[in-house]
Design an enzyme around this catalytic site. Structure first.
Site, PDB file in Angstrom:
ATOM      1  N   GLY A   1       2.345  20.045   1.781  1.00  0.00           N
ATOM      2  CA  GLY A   1       1.614  18.801   1.550  1.00  0.00           C
ATOM      3  C   GLY A   1       0.176  18.972   2.005  1.00  0.00           C
TER       4      GLY A   1
ATOM      5  N   LYS B   1       2.185  20.358  -4.088  1.00  0.00           N
ATOM      6  CA  LYS B   1       2.565  20.247  -5.505  1.00  0.00           C
ATOM      7  C   LYS B   1       1.384  19.782  -6.361  1.00  0.00           C
ATOM      8  CE  LYS B   1       4.727  15.634  -5.396  1.00  0.00           C
ATOM      9  NZ  LYS B   1       5.901  14.846  -5.803  1.00  0.00           N
TER      10      LYS B   1
ATOM     11  N   HIS C   1      -2.169  11.392  -2.400  1.00  0.00           N
ATOM     12  CA  HIS C   1      -2.253   9.938  -2.471  1.00  0.00           C
ATOM     13  C   HIS C   1      -3.066   9.300  -1.343  1.00  0.00           C
ATOM     14  CE1 HIS C   1      -1.241   6.306  -4.520  1.00  0.00           C
ATOM     15  NE2 HIS C   1      -0.846   5.744  -3.392  1.00  0.00           N
TER      16      HIS C   1
ATOM     17  N   GLU D   1      -7.447   2.175   0.721  1.00  0.00           N
ATOM     18  CA  GLU D   1      -8.727   1.510   0.484  1.00  0.00           C
ATOM     19  C   GLU D   1      -9.381   0.985   1.763  1.00  0.00           C
ATOM     20  OE1 GLU D   1      -8.041  -1.429  -2.586  1.00  0.00           O
ATOM     21  OE2 GLU D   1      -6.939   0.008  -3.807  1.00  0.00           O
ATOM     22  N   GLY D   2      -8.619   0.204   2.533  1.00  0.00           N
ATOM     23  CA  GLY D   2      -9.209  -0.636   3.577  1.00  0.00           C
ATOM     24  C   GLY D   2      -9.871   0.066   4.728  1.00  0.00           C
TER      25      GLY D   2
ATOM     26  N   PHE E   1      -8.778  -6.738  10.209  1.00  0.00           N
ATOM     27  CA  PHE E   1      -7.628  -6.396   9.371  1.00  0.00           C
ATOM     28  C   PHE E   1      -6.422  -7.187   9.832  1.00  0.00           C
ATOM     29  CE2 PHE E   1      -6.260  -3.058   6.290  1.00  0.00           C
ATOM     30  CZ  PHE E   1      -7.456  -2.975   5.606  1.00  0.00           C
TER      31      PHE E   1
ATOM     32  N   GLN F   1       7.550  -1.302   3.398  1.00  0.00           N
ATOM     33  CA  GLN F   1       6.489  -2.304   3.421  1.00  0.00           C
ATOM     34  C   GLN F   1       6.077  -2.768   2.027  1.00  0.00           C
ATOM     35  OE1 GLN F   1       2.253  -1.469   5.007  1.00  0.00           O
ATOM     36  NE2 GLN F   1       3.110  -3.065   6.323  1.00  0.00           N
TER      37      GLN F   1
ATOM     38  N   HIS G   1       3.111  -4.616   0.298  1.00  0.00           N
ATOM     39  CA  HIS G   1       1.739  -5.082   0.475  1.00  0.00           C
ATOM     40  C   HIS G   1       1.624  -6.387  -0.302  1.00  0.00           C
ATOM     41  CE1 HIS G   1      -2.587  -5.329   0.518  1.00  0.00           C
ATOM     42  NE2 HIS G   1      -2.667  -4.248   1.266  1.00  0.00           N
TER      43      HIS G   1
ATOM     44  N   LEU H   1      -3.204  -1.611  -6.012  1.00  0.00           N
ATOM     45  CA  LEU H   1      -3.491  -2.247  -4.724  1.00  0.00           C
ATOM     46  C   LEU H   1      -4.871  -2.906  -4.705  1.00  0.00           C
ATOM     47  CD1 LEU H   1      -3.001  -2.499  -1.575  1.00  0.00           C
ATOM     48  CD2 LEU H   1      -4.106  -0.273  -1.399  1.00  0.00           C
TER      49      LEU H   1
ATOM     50  N   GLU I   1      -6.261  -5.067   1.758  1.00  0.00           N
ATOM     51  CA  GLU I   1      -6.223  -6.155   2.724  1.00  0.00           C
ATOM     52  C   GLU I   1      -7.639  -6.550   3.168  1.00  0.00           C
ATOM     53  OE1 GLU I   1      -2.772  -6.040   5.302  1.00  0.00           O
ATOM     54  OE2 GLU I   1      -4.151  -5.952   6.991  1.00  0.00           O
TER      55      GLU I   1
ATOM     56  N   ARG J   1       1.483  -7.972   7.134  1.00  0.00           N
ATOM     57  CA  ARG J   1       1.928  -7.828   5.741  1.00  0.00           C
ATOM     58  C   ARG J   1       3.356  -8.328   5.522  1.00  0.00           C
ATOM     59  NH1 ARG J   1      -0.787  -1.872   4.582  1.00  0.00           N
ATOM     60  NH2 ARG J   1      -2.917  -2.694   4.564  1.00  0.00           N
TER      61      ARG J   1
ATOM     62  N   HIS K   1       4.645  -0.549  -0.922  1.00  0.00           N
ATOM     63  CA  HIS K   1       3.413   0.128  -0.546  1.00  0.00           C
ATOM     64  C   HIS K   1       3.621   1.301   0.401  1.00  0.00           C
ATOM     65  CE1 HIS K   1      -0.836   0.522   0.133  1.00  0.00           C
ATOM     66  NE2 HIS K   1      -0.780   0.178   1.396  1.00  0.00           N
TER      67      HIS K   1
ATOM     68  N   ARG L   1       4.299  -1.866   9.624  1.00  0.00           N
ATOM     69  CA  ARG L   1       3.030  -1.214   9.938  1.00  0.00           C
ATOM     70  C   ARG L   1       1.878  -2.192   9.791  1.00  0.00           C
ATOM     71  NH1 ARG L   1      -1.037   1.192   7.008  1.00  0.00           N
ATOM     72  NH2 ARG L   1       0.024   0.987   5.010  1.00  0.00           N
ATOM     73  N   LEU L   2       0.938  -2.143  10.705  1.00  0.00           N
ATOM     74  CA  LEU L   2      -0.289  -2.914  10.510  1.00  0.00           C
ATOM     75  C   LEU L   2      -1.226  -2.113   9.613  1.00  0.00           C
ATOM     76  CD1 LEU L   2      -1.184  -4.452  13.989  1.00  0.00           C
ATOM     77  CD2 LEU L   2       0.177  -5.404  12.130  1.00  0.00           C
TER      78      LEU L   2
ATOM     79  N   SER M   1      -4.261  -0.295   8.167  1.00  0.00           N
ATOM     80  CA  SER M   1      -5.280   0.593   8.749  1.00  0.00           C
ATOM     81  C   SER M   1      -4.758   1.424   9.923  1.00  0.00           C
ATOM     82  CB  SER M   1      -6.580  -0.139   9.118  1.00  0.00           C
ATOM     83  OG  SER M   1      -6.463  -0.886  10.297  1.00  0.00           O
TER      84      SER M   1
ATOM     85  N   LEU N   1      -3.872   5.541   8.135  1.00  0.00           N
ATOM     86  CA  LEU N   1      -4.887   6.604   8.007  1.00  0.00           C
ATOM     87  C   LEU N   1      -5.151   7.220   9.371  1.00  0.00           C
ATOM     88  CD1 LEU N   1      -7.413   5.042   5.438  1.00  0.00           C
ATOM     89  CD2 LEU N   1      -5.856   6.950   5.058  1.00  0.00           C
TER      90      LEU N   1
END
Lengths: 247, 587
Positions: free
Chosen positions: B12, B38, B45, B50-51, B117, B231, B233, B243, B246, B288, B356, B391-392, B394, B397
């Site tokens: 990965g 792969k 992804h 985004e956020g 957020f 989750q 979203h 998406l 948020e 979320r 999500h 998960r909250l 942000s 990442l």
């Protein structure tokens, strides 16, 4: 909800079984809001599992699904069927070798990207403990646009120079090099200059501007390349006509 | 079979894999690193996030606040030692990315800007407009290009781990370009294969998010932890599932029902806050799970807008004005116009909850190590338990950076400790057996079971029975269906039997991964007879800390459904309490 029959003409090529590429026609019942990628997925799921192409995000950010649609380089995930009438011809991106069907070999780009050193070469190295570099919104703006390249290769497919001179570094690699040159934190322009001002670098560009026209992210590689040319010219003048200015 | 020798192999090359590769290359320039993916790294992804990424940076914030928000947001199913490590390393990792050139958005004085957020008590989400994941991924990828010791194997699909005498010794993979198998010998292996959202039909996840990394570890005997926590979203475009970050709400966007009411106030997330002045941890800045559940409840009351793609709520950003939208949410505007024909500057955008993120994944400890010696994991595919039951936004990442690096350091320690390499004969035998299995799949015929057919049935089952609210009845049905699908999958037949870039084969293998993950999800969900975070049961509506303040562990059992085991949550200082999003500002 709107549905209409769309005729797709897709280039097929399997190096194991085909002597040369050929077109295959698919008739697909498409919804009004679909993009070309949706139609290809529909073909793959219901008509022909052997069709090969790359895709992932379906939101124009991963850069996987670049292909020629009626002769123009496009992201299949952002090319709406509603804008086309008659048969839609789908081919792999021009100027790249075909690996299989719509899948191209992009080794050349990856190698060129590596050559132009597309990473920050810090002007003043700093430890993580010392915190972030300061960079004002105005300084950010000087290079931000050139960070938006998703490496989708549409600009290479559009560029007539790249078609003629395969060694040309090309719009995306040059824009990304320029992106770091323009970054207030970077001091690596000298190191990149050798590649950028080489004969495969910016001087191959004849300013047709096709790269900027097809760029789905509005990076404007043509502007990046012209800016590099201007800087390179200034370098030349400084070196040859005003040698006393050299550090 | 040709073999590639490395000290550490990484499966990965998204955010976590690249971060691990760079950490390894920097730690020891002599290390041979094989980075196998792969897809090309920039297609991973991570690019779609985004956020932004959470990390304490402003003077009015503290690590303790970030810790409390995360643990409460996760409904106390987080391992608190792991959360401590996350919040403490987060700012360092985000500054490190800044030093590598990440174009973070800035304050006028040149310092890094942060935004509010969901579920966060302070502004601590670092962002690069609304393409934060894209910029993180490309910064990491481009930075990685300076290290000659990172050897990339782009477009190689890993089919199996090589496990001998209780140790992980590498992988076997198919080179997509040739269809040939390659053996990758490695003294340590890191899996960073991403999530598995594609087992659902309506998801923000790209086509590549098929749980391959999870399935690799699972089949090798490593548990999948907390897989029932999926989750949703709250704000995806109904047409495509795309998406809308948020950050739309962080910047001040509001959610309306069909009558124009900001309905979140009716679900424990009020009172209403002034328009355009978002307040931390309440109303549209609720977590979320709660917002998605409120949508479901409101839909049942008939208060949602019917659209041709199903019911939707409205995300209203008009009051932000064109300038703010263009500066801070350019992608959101572009996608709303492109895929929905709605310009957020002039009209509210229809949105609905969409699958999500997988909170669950490969069971790892705070060192990113699994219980299989030599195997490490990080990113969405792993469950180090910083996300708990929800998960909250942000935190993921940040997680892939912090634990991507941690996995690298742990793998390096393991390599330096010097376990004797697995002998050549054993490796060759494992690889040959794997090749035999692939050949059998390629040649099989006569069953009529297809990738597209089985995949569709799997997706329908997951959508109907493993969504925002679940019941014993629905989950039992889903478990039975998935058992059936796995049996039928064993007979699946490829139409394409050629070697070069065979996506019929690729999708068949991906489907196998998804089916295994999906069964782990439904079996774990059926066994968890309580409601916690993103796992809501209509037949067990309360949280049950006596029985279920524990991680579920799904253990692979070949043709049988997984065995479900449990392990206590690590609690250091925050005892389970009430999740309060009523605007009191939390504790």
């Amino acid at each position: 909800m709107g549905e209409r029959q769309v005729e797709l003409e897709v280039l097929r090529y399997n190096p194991e079984t085909d002597r040369e590429p050929h077109f295959q026609r698919y008739s697909v019942a498409c919804r009004e809001e679909w993009v070309v990628l949706d139609a290809l997925n529909h073909v793959k799921e219901t008509l022909d599992p052997t069709l090969s192409y790359r895709w992932s995000c379906h939101m124009a950010v991963c850069g996987s699904c670049g292909m020629m649609v009626n002769g123009e380089p496009k992201l299949a995930c952002k090319t709406f069927l509603r804008n086309y009438h008659g048969v839609i011809r789908v081919e792999p991106l021009r100027h790249f070798p075909i690996e299989r069907d719509l899948v191209t070999v992009i080794d050349d780009f990856v190698a060129k990207l590596t050559r132009v050193k597309p990473y920050l070469i810090p002007k003043e190295p700093k430890s993580v403990e010392a915190g972030e570099y300061r960079q004002t919104p105005a300084q950010l703006k000087r290079y931000k646009q050139f960070t938006l390249c998703i490496n989708c290769m549409l600009c290479y497919a559009a560029c007539p120079e790249y078609g003629l001179i395969p060694d040309y570094l090309g719009p995306a690699a040059l824009s990304l090099a320029h992106r770091y040159n323009q970054d207030s934190r970077d001091g690596g322009r000298g190191e990149r200059q050798e590649e950028l001002a080489s004969k495969e670098g910016v001087w191959e560009c004849s300013f047709v501007g096709a790269c900027s026209e097809v760029c789905p992210e509005h990076v404007d590689p043509a502007a990046a390349i012209q800016q590099v040319k201007i800087r390179s010219t200034l370098d030349w003048y400084q070196e040859h006509l005003m040698p006393w200015l050299k550090k | 079979m040709e073999s590639v020798q490395s000290d550490v192999a990484i499966v990965g090359a998204g955010g976590a894999g690249l971060r691990a590769a760079i950490a390894l290359a920097q730690s020891d320039p002599k290390l041979r690193i094989a980075l196998i993916s792969k897809v090309y790294p920039m297609r991973s992804h991570t690019c779609a996030a985004e956020g932004g990424a959470a990390g304490v940076i402003k003077p009015d914030d503290s690590l303790e606040h970030h810790f409390n928000d995360t643990v409460g947001g996760g409904d106390w199913l987080c391992d608190q030692d792991a959360v401590d490590y996350l919040v403490q390393e987060a700012p360092k990792e985000l500054i490190q990315l800044e030093h590598w050139g990440c174009p973070w958005s800035r304050e006028p004085d040149g310092s890094v800007a942060v935004r509010p957020f969901g579920g966060m008590k302070k502004q601590r989400t670092w962002f690069a407009a609304d393409k934060s994941g894209f910029h993180i991924l490309h910064t990491l990828f481009q930075t990685s290009l300076q290290f000659a010791s990172i050897e990339r194997f782009d477009e190689y699909y890993v089919t199996e781990l090589l496990v001998h005498e209780g140790r992980c010794a590498g992988v076997v993979a198919i080179e997509m370009r040739s269809g040939q198998m390659r053996r990758f010998d490695a003294r340590a292996l890191i899996i960073a294969g991403g999530g598995a959202g594609r087992m659902f039909p309506f998801t923000t996840n790209g086509a590549i998010k098929t749980g391959d990394g999870m399935a690799l570890a699972y089949r090798a005997g490593v548990a999948l932890k907390d897989m029932e926590f999926v989750q949703y979203h709250p704000t995806g475009l109904p047409s495509t599932g795309t998406l809308l970050t948020e950050a739309c709400r962080g910047e001040g966007g509001v959610l309306l029902n069909k009558n124009g009411r900001r309905f979140l106030q009716d679900y424990g997330m009020g009172p209403e806050t002034p328009l355009g002045k978002p307040v931390f941890k309440t109303m549209e800045l609720g977590p979320r799970d709660r917002v998605s559940q409120a949508f479901w409840q409101e839909q049942k009351k008939g208060n949602m807008m019917p659209t041709q793609w199903g019911d939707a709520m409205l995300l209203d950003m008009r009051h932000l004005g064109e300038k703010t939208i263009n500066e801070r949410l350019p992608l959101v505007r572009d996608m709303s116009i492109s895929y929905m024909g709605v310009d957020p500057v002039t009209d509210p955008v229809p949105v609905r909850p969409v699958v999500h993120y997988m909170m669950g994944g490969i069971d790892t400890d705070t060192r990113a190590a699994t219980r299989l010696p030599g195997l490490f994991a990080a990113g969405e595919c792993a469950c180090v338990s910083i996300n708990g039951a929800n998960r909250l936004g942000s935190n993921s990442l940040t997680e892939l950076l912090v634990f991507g690096r941690r996995a690298a350091l742990s793998a390096l320690e393991y390599v330096k400790a010097g376990a004797a390499p697995v002998n050549e004969g054993a490796r060759a035998a494992l690889a040959t057996a794997a090749q035999g299995r692939l050949r059998e799949l390629m040649q099989r015929s006569g069953s009529g079971e297809t990738v597209a057919g089985l995949r569709k049935e799997m997706m329908q089952t997951m959508e109907q029975n493993a969504g925002i609210y679940r019941t014993s009845e629905g989950l039992t049905e889903a478990c039975a269906k998935l058992s059936e699908l796995r049996r039928r999958y064993a007979r699946i037949e490829l139409h394409d039997k050629t070697n070069v870039y065979n996506t019929d084969l690729l999708q068949a293998l991906e489907l196998g991964s998804m089916l295994d993950c999906a069964e782990a999800v439904t079996q774990s969900a059926l066994a968890r007879q309580e409601s916690r975070g993103a796992h809501q049961r209509l037949d067990f509506t309360a949280r049950d800390d006596v029985k279920f303040l524990r991680h579920s562990l799904a253990l692979y059992a070949q043709n049988e459904p997984p065995r479900i085991d449990y392990r206590d949550v690590v609690i250091t200082r925050s005892q389970p309490g009430v999740r309060d999003y009523s605007g009191g500002g939390g504790k």
